[in-house]
Design a protein around this motif. Structure first.
Motif, PDB file in Angstrom:
ATOM      1  N   SER A  58    -114.105  53.813  20.041  1.00 54.20           N
ATOM      2  CA  SER A  58    -114.988  54.949  19.786  1.00 54.20           C
ATOM      3  C   SER A  58    -114.507  56.174  20.559  1.00 54.20           C
ATOM      4  O   SER A  58    -114.486  57.293  20.047  1.00 54.20           O
ATOM      5  N   LYS A  59    -114.068  55.961  21.795  1.00 51.91           N
ATOM      6  CA  LYS A  59    -113.549  57.089  22.586  1.00 51.91           C
ATOM      7  C   LYS A  59    -112.245  57.606  21.967  1.00 51.91           C
ATOM      8  O   LYS A  59    -111.991  58.809  21.934  1.00 51.91           O
ATOM      9  N   TYR A 108    -107.216  62.047  24.257  1.00 48.90           N
ATOM     10  CA  TYR A 108    -107.257  60.809  25.053  1.00 48.90           C
ATOM     11  C   TYR A 108    -106.370  59.757  24.374  1.00 48.90           C
ATOM     12  O   TYR A 108    -105.549  59.084  25.003  1.00 48.90           O
ATOM     13  N   ARG A 109    -106.536  59.659  23.035  1.00 51.81           N
ATOM     14  CA  ARG A 109    -105.751  58.669  22.273  1.00 51.81           C
ATOM     15  C   ARG A 109    -104.258  59.020  22.318  1.00 51.81           C
ATOM     16  O   ARG A 109    -103.409  58.172  22.588  1.00 51.81           O
ATOM     17  N   ARG A 140    -100.616  59.656  31.765  1.00 50.94           N
ATOM     18  CA  ARG A 140    -101.692  59.016  32.534  1.00 50.94           C
ATOM     19  C   ARG A 140    -103.062  59.631  32.270  1.00 50.94           C
ATOM     20  O   ARG A 140    -104.078  59.024  32.582  1.00 50.94           O
ATOM     21  N   ALA A 141    -103.068  60.871  31.797  1.00 49.93           N
ATOM     22  CA  ALA A 141    -104.354  61.527  31.513  1.00 49.93           C
ATOM     23  C   ALA A 141    -104.153  62.537  30.391  1.00 49.93           C
ATOM     24  O   ALA A 141    -103.036  63.031  30.184  1.00 49.93           O
ATOM     25  N   ARG A 142    -105.237  62.846  29.686  1.00 49.16           N
ATOM     26  CA  ARG A 142    -105.160  63.811  28.586  1.00 49.16           C
ATOM     27  C   ARG A 142    -104.838  65.214  29.101  1.00 49.16           C
ATOM     28  O   ARG A 142    -104.411  66.079  28.344  1.00 49.16           O
ATOM     29  N   TYR A 180    -104.563  69.813  16.985  1.00 50.05           N
ATOM     30  CA  TYR A 180    -105.804  69.050  17.154  1.00 50.05           C
ATOM     31  C   TYR A 180    -106.878  69.842  17.879  1.00 50.05           C
ATOM     32  O   TYR A 180    -106.602  70.533  18.851  1.00 50.05           O
ATOM     33  N   ASP A 181    -108.110  69.669  17.404  1.00 44.93           N
ATOM     34  CA  ASP A 181    -109.262  70.330  17.996  1.00 44.93           C
ATOM     35  C   ASP A 181    -109.950  69.323  18.929  1.00 44.93           C
ATOM     36  O   ASP A 181    -110.369  68.250  18.485  1.00 44.93           O
ATOM     37  N   SER A 182    -110.055  69.662  20.216  1.00 48.04           N
ATOM     38  CA  SER A 182    -110.580  68.679  21.180  1.00 48.04           C
ATOM     39  C   SER A 182    -112.074  68.417  21.004  1.00 48.04           C
ATOM     40  O   SER A 182    -112.609  67.479  21.582  1.00 48.04           O
ATOM     41  N   ASP A 183    -112.754  69.254  20.223  1.00 43.47           N
ATOM     42  CA  ASP A 183    -114.192  69.040  20.033  1.00 43.47           C
ATOM     43  C   ASP A 183    -114.508  68.282  18.741  1.00 43.47           C
ATOM     44  O   ASP A 183    -115.669  68.152  18.355  1.00 43.47           O
TER      45      ASP A 183
END
Ligand SMILES: C[S@@+](CC[C@H](N)C(=O)[O-])C[C@H]1O[C@@H](n2cnc3c(N)ncnc32)[C@H](O)[C@@H]1O
Length: 304
Positions: free
Chosen positions: A5-6, A13-14, A22-24, A262-265
């Protein structure tokens, strides 16, 4: 919330897991670079508030790895990347790690020692306090981190160098802008596409470090305090009346990153195989090695 789901709700994140970050947050630095070309001519970097290390990974991949793979292609200057955080970080190729608090003078001294005899071309700071949700409070603590970062900048950054710092937009944004303008003729506040619209974060991109004539690092806070006072420092953007009324000062604000990207929202559907929805969520690239909640869990385990 399940991992899949995340993955669906947060495309960055994906993608971070798919690309080995290691992080977005890695995408934020990459998108700032797309717009401002921040790595051009850069060999020596300080990464402040670096854990878990995705910005350090970007620095390693952009600066250290190319020089390691073809050592003869450059000018012979070995890249130096120094990363600092309160939290320990798993190792990254070509990155020297310092565990410490950037608001502490001793940590600053350790960083400065690593640059003994040379200066940094770039200082980045993605520092964020534990957010309380009280915007004024969060903005204030965040601005203290930036000022600590600026202290390190005044000691290690070469004239002409760049400084990138996370900021929280709020009522003191104009003050911060004018303080940064004392040291950098070009200051732009940028919002990378991977930073959510709902978040008050943005990044100050400060170019061409030029401290005021005769500037002494010891006078930093005295100089910063003068900004906005009637007898204080001013330049064409930050006139002495900028604190009165709304938005007296014009702050360049820019969205950056591939705007068709990509749109982060937004949520994006998960990729499915031809036979059906067999999506497998990837594990995080590097789980935190000493998360603050670890002590709490240990204490809980020992409860009678
Ligand atoms: C958003 S994270 C940084 C993410 C990092 N840029 C990355 O790409 O992985 C913010 C970091 O700031 C660090 N931090 C907050 N206050 C600090 C301080 N006073 N000194 C050093 N690090 C600090 C936190 O420990 C946390 O790891």
């Amino acid at each position: 919330m399940g991992k899949a789901s995340k993955d669906k709700r947060d495309i960055y994140y994906r993608k971070a897991k798919e690309q080995g970050w290691r992080a977005r947050s890695a995408f934020k630095l990459l998108q700032i670079d797309e717009e401002f070309n921040i790595f051009q001519g850069v060999k020596h970097v300080v990464d402040l508030c670096a854990a878990p290390g995705s910005w350090s990974q970007v620095l390693s991949r952009k600066l250290y790895m190319p020089s390691k793979l073809s050592p003869d292609s450059g000018d012979g200057v070995v890249p130096l990347i120094v990363a600092i955080d309160l939290q320990p970080m798993a190792p990254i190729d070509g990155v020297i790690q310092v565990q410490g608090d950037i608001t502490n003078a001793q940590t600053a001294e350790v960083v400065i020692k690593h640059f003994d005899g040379c200066k940094a071309d770039l200082v980045v700071c993605d520092g964020a306090p534990d957010v309380t949700g009280l915007h004024d409070m969060d903005e204030f603590v965040q601005s203290q981190l930036i000022l600590a970062a600026l202290t390190i900048v005044t000691h290690v950054l070469r004239v002409g160098g760049k400084f990138i710092a996370k900021i929280f937009r709020g009522k003191d944004t104009s003050l911060l802008y004018c303080q940064l303008k004392l040291f950098f003729p070009i200051v732009t506040f940028a919002k990378p596409k991977s930073s959510r619209n709902s978040s008050i974060e943005a990044f100050a991109v400060c170019e061409n470090y030029s401290p005021p004539e005769g500037f002494n690092e010891k006078d930093l806070y005295r100089l910063l305090e003068k900004v906005g006072s009637p007898s204080g420092v001013s330049d064409s953007d930050c006139s002495s009346g900028w604190l009165e009324g709304a938005n007296k000062v014009y702050i360049p604000f820019l969205a950056c990153g591939d705007l068709s990207g990509y749109d982060s929202d937004r949520s994006y559907p998960l990729p499915c195989s031809a036979e059906g929805p067999s999506y497998q969520s990837l594990d995080p690239v590097q789980p935190p090695i000493a998360p603050p909640y670890k002590t709490a869990l240990e204490l809980k385990k020992n409860l009678p």
